[in-house]
Motif scaffolding. Structure first.
Motif, PDB file in Angstrom:
ATOM      1  N   UNK B 372      53.482 104.269  57.941  1.00 35.33           N
ATOM      2  CA  UNK B 372      53.584 105.513  56.980  1.00 35.33           C
ATOM      3  C   UNK B 372      54.406 106.419  57.903  1.00 35.33           C
ATOM      4  N   UNK B 373      54.556 106.341  59.264  1.00 33.20           N
ATOM      5  CA  UNK B 373      55.214 107.589  59.850  1.00 33.20           C
ATOM      6  C   UNK B 373      56.705 107.603  59.331  1.00 33.20           C
ATOM      7  N   UNK B 374      57.503 106.668  58.970  1.00 30.06           N
ATOM      8  CA  UNK B 374      58.667 106.816  58.434  1.00 30.06           C
ATOM      9  C   UNK B 374      58.665 107.691  57.143  1.00 30.06           C
ATOM     10  N   UNK B 375      57.719 107.197  56.544  1.00 32.34           N
ATOM     11  CA  UNK B 375      57.474 107.710  55.044  1.00 32.34           C
ATOM     12  C   UNK B 375      57.083 109.206  55.229  1.00 32.34           C
ATOM     13  N   UNK B 376      56.402 109.694  56.033  1.00 30.96           N
ATOM     14  CA  UNK B 376      55.903 111.003  56.045  1.00 30.96           C
ATOM     15  C   UNK B 376      57.149 111.760  56.497  1.00 30.96           C
ATOM     16  N   UNK B 377      57.985 111.331  57.557  1.00 31.45           N
ATOM     17  CA  UNK B 377      59.117 111.861  58.233  1.00 31.45           C
ATOM     18  C   UNK B 377      60.220 112.254  56.751  1.00 31.45           C
ATOM     19  N   UNK B 378      60.256 111.054  55.941  1.00 30.53           N
ATOM     20  CA  UNK B 378      61.029 111.255  54.742  1.00 30.53           C
ATOM     21  C   UNK B 378      60.571 112.481  53.981  1.00 30.53           C
ATOM     22  N   UNK B 379      59.232 112.614  53.618  1.00 26.88           N
ATOM     23  CA  UNK B 379      58.725 113.621  52.855  1.00 26.88           C
ATOM     24  C   UNK B 379      59.256 115.043  53.517  1.00 26.88           C
ATOM     25  N   UNK B 380      59.026 114.950  55.007  1.00 22.99           N
ATOM     26  CA  UNK B 380      59.341 116.257  55.615  1.00 22.99           C
ATOM     27  C   UNK B 380      60.805 116.596  55.464  1.00 22.99           C
ATOM     28  N   UNK B 381      61.748 115.547  55.503  1.00 22.13           N
ATOM     29  CA  UNK B 381      63.150 115.868  55.588  1.00 22.13           C
ATOM     30  C   UNK B 381      63.393 116.361  53.984  1.00 22.13           C
ATOM     31  N   UNK B 382      62.875 115.760  53.278  1.00 23.92           N
ATOM     32  CA  UNK B 382      63.058 116.244  51.806  1.00 23.92           C
ATOM     33  C   UNK B 382      62.688 117.840  51.652  1.00 23.92           C
ATOM     34  N   UNK B 383      61.611 118.146  52.258  1.00 28.73           N
ATOM     35  CA  UNK B 383      61.074 119.618  52.149  1.00 28.73           C
ATOM     36  C   UNK B 383      62.007 120.372  53.094  1.00 28.73           C
ATOM     37  N   UNK B 384      62.636 119.782  54.165  1.00 27.78           N
ATOM     38  CA  UNK B 384      63.406 120.754  55.013  1.00 27.78           C
ATOM     39  C   UNK B 384      64.632 120.828  54.462  1.00 27.78           C
ATOM     40  N   UNK B 385      65.256 119.884  53.750  1.00 28.07           N
ATOM     41  CA  UNK B 385      66.255 120.141  52.928  1.00 28.07           C
ATOM     42  C   UNK B 385      66.436 121.038  51.821  1.00 28.07           C
ATOM     43  N   UNK B 386      65.383 121.314  51.427  1.00 26.85           N
ATOM     44  CA  UNK B 386      65.188 122.394  50.174  1.00 26.85           C
ATOM     45  C   UNK B 386      65.430 123.859  50.841  1.00 26.85           C
ATOM     46  N   UNK B 387      65.015 124.005  52.202  1.00 20.36           N
ATOM     47  CA  UNK B 387      65.276 125.096  52.927  1.00 20.36           C
ATOM     48  C   UNK B 387      64.398 126.359  52.294  1.00 20.36           C
ATOM     49  N   UNK B 388      64.955 127.522  52.903  1.00 18.47           N
ATOM     50  CA  UNK B 388      64.550 128.791  52.275  1.00 18.47           C
ATOM     51  C   UNK B 388      63.692 129.822  52.989  1.00 18.47           C
ATOM     52  N   UNK B 389      62.775 128.899  53.937  1.00 17.26           N
ATOM     53  CA  UNK B 389      61.729 129.756  54.563  1.00 17.26           C
ATOM     54  C   UNK B 389      61.934 129.922  56.072  1.00 17.26           C
ATOM     55  N   UNK B 390      61.554 130.874  56.758  1.00 17.86           N
ATOM     56  CA  UNK B 390      61.810 130.954  58.368  1.00 17.86           C
ATOM     57  C   UNK B 390      60.894 130.030  58.954  1.00 17.86           C
ATOM     58  N   UNK B 391      61.126 129.854  60.143  1.00 15.30           N
ATOM     59  CA  UNK B 391      60.273 128.738  60.813  1.00 15.30           C
ATOM     60  C   UNK B 391      58.661 129.461  61.066  1.00 15.30           C
ATOM     61  N   UNK B 392      58.729 130.924  61.075  1.00 15.10           N
ATOM     62  CA  UNK B 392      57.419 131.400  61.457  1.00 15.10           C
ATOM     63  C   UNK B 392      56.638 131.324  60.167  1.00 15.10           C
ATOM     64  N   UNK B 393      56.970 131.704  58.905  1.00 16.86           N
ATOM     65  CA  UNK B 393      56.437 131.580  57.545  1.00 16.86           C
ATOM     66  C   UNK B 393      55.909 130.247  57.347  1.00 16.86           C
ATOM     67  N   UNK B 394      56.829 129.023  57.720  1.00 17.40           N
ATOM     68  CA  UNK B 394      56.316 127.924  57.564  1.00 17.40           C
ATOM     69  C   UNK B 394      54.993 127.548  58.314  1.00 17.40           C
ATOM     70  N   UNK B 395      54.989 127.943  59.788  1.00 14.62           N
ATOM     71  CA  UNK B 395      53.974 127.867  60.485  1.00 14.62           C
ATOM     72  C   UNK B 395      52.740 128.492  59.919  1.00 14.62           C
ATOM     73  N   UNK B 396      52.889 129.921  59.383  1.00 19.10           N
ATOM     74  CA  UNK B 396      51.679 130.654  58.870  1.00 19.10           C
ATOM     75  C   UNK B 396      51.447 129.718  57.626  1.00 19.10           C
ATOM     76  N   UNK B 397      51.984 129.362  56.992  1.00 17.53           N
ATOM     77  CA  UNK B 397      51.614 128.506  55.696  1.00 17.53           C
ATOM     78  C   UNK B 397      50.687 127.461  56.052  1.00 17.53           C
ATOM     79  N   UNK B 398      51.024 126.587  57.088  1.00 17.71           N
ATOM     80  CA  UNK B 398      50.210 125.611  57.645  1.00 17.71           C
ATOM     81  C   UNK B 398      48.682 126.126  58.109  1.00 17.71           C
ATOM     82  N   UNK B 399      49.020 127.408  58.764  1.00 15.86           N
ATOM     83  CA  UNK B 399      47.775 127.876  59.440  1.00 15.86           C
ATOM     84  C   UNK B 399      46.747 128.470  58.230  1.00 15.86           C
TER      85      UNK B 399
END
Lengths: 69, 492
Positions: B372-399
């Protein structure tokens, strides 16, 4: 010395509510904006307070053995 | 290829080699792979938990927010201290229970405590969802470093793919051992680099700290203090609610929770509560880098603010030294990235899938987790390439997601848990639903309830979700307890 653990309430109070009383850039303290200096001081004090609590906590008397209460 | 890029790629290659060697001929059972056989001493647990704190989030995100949002970034310095104070009493009982019951994961913990496999599956699902933005921000950091270092010759898209491939390879080969050892190297490097830059930039460009802060205050008055109420992000109430949200959520991350199980003794946590707040002061130097960039690299807006530290470095230093900074940055993304990937794939295989089909064998789960590790990495790549949010905003969303576990966790550690499994389930579902809704519609309290006083509008939406979660947990627990009591009386 159980009462010493109440010191742990100070960092949350100082950081969450104390900051409101020191919320300004000037005067600079240690070359930093006042409110930032206030937070830095409390980060350091947090460590000191936790060290005090650790020293007086009977749970830590048994060395690194673990599950003692 | 310039010398900065050569050094950056050498560092990445070195991380890979250390990660692969660290496996050291051990047989990889699931427990070995995820919690290192529960035999790590204080230093390694320290490095593992610190490894999660000092991620790309701090290095690029922290300086980026200091640059683009000013005082709002101070929350990053503040929340850790509160989390460590709490950890002194919160972590030992979690660790004791986990050892006694041979728990290897966070969902497993909740499922045992509440005697509800369904709750375990829910916690696993929410955990995976929360980890995705965390992984995305590491990939984003990698992309920034490599593409900015190459002056755009390597596109950030390609850089993200390379970084994701390295993370996936060493996670697949060595599991948590890889992370622990690479973490040692990375912590030393990031500490040295962050402190050096935080001292060098203000002195080099301004002649001192007071001079730098006076210059910023003259150019942008009040930028480095909290804003008036009603200003949203960066106001006092936003700071308070965000610090509370993130301090309570600090150990609720599935991977941070998982790292707790790697400890040999509970004493480790109490001792770490003394040292870790000081370690946090590295952040101060990271902020100074962002502040120094405000007047020197003006005009980075939106999520470009994350480039401030690295752009200023390129403007200042020889390529070889930019390479060293870039290498530190790459490691701060690789190490936590691998931890997060391990956590997400294990959660999905062991807790989500096996939760749904309990008859799945240990071998199948271990194999699935790796696959699953490569699959999840692919999902994250997809969202990374969508872009738009600053790094801190991303972490706050996770929190905002993971903190929803806190009420149920706290209840489960009490002698008489006031929360029933139905209460815990309902609270988490409602809290998470609010966070998803707020994220998708980009709402704030100001848009949801414009009639509220300004102070209340500044509350972090994730914190609001937490409050609703607590109320729902309480009401549902009361109702189900009463129903149970009536049923018992009726049946007797």
């Amino acid at each position: 010395m159980k009462s010493i653990r109440w010191l742990a309430l100070l960092p949350p109070l100082a950081i969450l509510f104390g900051s409101a009383f020191f919320n300004s850039v000037e005067p600079l303290v240690f070359g930093m904006p006042l409110v930032l200096a206030w937070l830095v001081i409390w980060v350091i004090l947090t460590s000191a307070i936790m060290a005090l609590i650790f020293a007086y906590d009977p749970a830590n008397k048994g060395g690194d053995a673990g599950a003692k209460q | 290829m310039n010398s900065a890029l050569v050094i950056i790629f050498l560092a990445a290659a070195l991380a890979l080699v250390i990660g692969v060697l660290a496996r050291g001929g051990k047989k990889m059972t699931l427990e070995q792979w995820t919690v290192g056989g529960r035999g790590f001493g204080g230093l390694l647990v320290f490095l593992l938990t610190a490894g999660e704190i000092y991620t790309t989030f701090t290095f690029l995100g922290g300086s980026g927010w200091a640059y683009g949002r000013g005082a709002a970034a101070y929350y990053i310095l503040a929340y850790g201290s509160l989390a460590y104070v709490t950890s002194y009493w919160l972590l030992p009982p979690i660790w004791r229970y986990a050892r006694q019951e041979r728990v290897i994961s966070q969902p497993h913990f909740f499922a045992r405590k509440y005697d509800s496999p369904t709750l375990g599956v829910l916690v696993a699902a929410v955990g995976v969802v929360a980890l995705v933005p965390y992984l995305v921000l590491q990939f984003k950091g990698l992309g920034i470093i490599v593409s900015v270092a190459s002056n755009g010759a390597i596109s950030s898209t390609l850089a993200i793919w390379i970084g994701a491939a390295i993370i996936t390879i060493y996670v697949t080969v060595s599991g948590v051992h890889g992370s622990a050892w690479t973490s040692t190297v990375k912590d030393f490097l990031i500490l040295a680099v962050a402190m050096f830059l935080g001292i060098y930039f203000p002195l080099h460009y301004y002649g001192g700290y007071s001079e730098m802060f006076n210059a910023i205050e003259a150019a942008k008055p009040g930028f480095l203090a909290f804003k008036a109420s009603g200003a949203g992000i960066g106001s006092m109430v936003w700071f308070q609610s965000t610090v509370l949200l993130t301090a309570l959520g600090f150990y609720m991350w599935p991977h941070a929770f998982g790292a707790l199980f790697t400890a040999k003794a509970e004493q480790t946590f109490r001792r770490n509560a003394i040292i870790l707040p000081l370690y946090q002061l590295v952040l101060l130097f990271v902020f100074f880098c962002g502040f120094a960039a405000i007047l020197k690299i003006p005009g980075l807006t939106g999520d470009d603010m994350d480039q401030s530290l690295f752009k200023l470095s390129i403007q200042t230093f020889d390529p070889w030294f930019v390479g060293v900074i870039g290498a530190a940055g790459v490691l701060t993304a690789l190490v936590p990235g691998s931890m997060i990937l391990i956590a997400a794939s294990t959660l999905f295989a062991n807790d989500f899938l096996r939760g749904l089909r309990p008859e799945t064998s240990e071998e199948t789960v271990a194999r699935t987790a790796r696959g699953l590790a490569p699959v999840i990495a692919l999902v994250a790549i997809y969202f990374t390439l969508q872009g738009g949010q600053s790094i801190v905003s991303l972490l706050l969303m996770g929190y905002a997601f993971v903190t929803q576990f806190f009420p149920a966790l706290l209840g489960s550690l009490m002698r008489n848990n006031p929360i029933t499994k139905y209460g815990a389930f309902a609270g988490i579902v409602v809290g998470v639903a609010i966070v998803i809704w707020v994220t998708l519609t980009k709402s704030t309290l100001a848009t949801i309830a414009p009639f509220l006083p300004d102070q209340l509008k500044d509350i972090n939406p994730g914190f609001l979700a937490l409050i609703v979660n607590v109320i729902v947990s309480g009401v549902v627990s009361l109702a189900t307890r009463q129903a149970a009591a009536t049923a018992t009386v009726g049946g007797a």
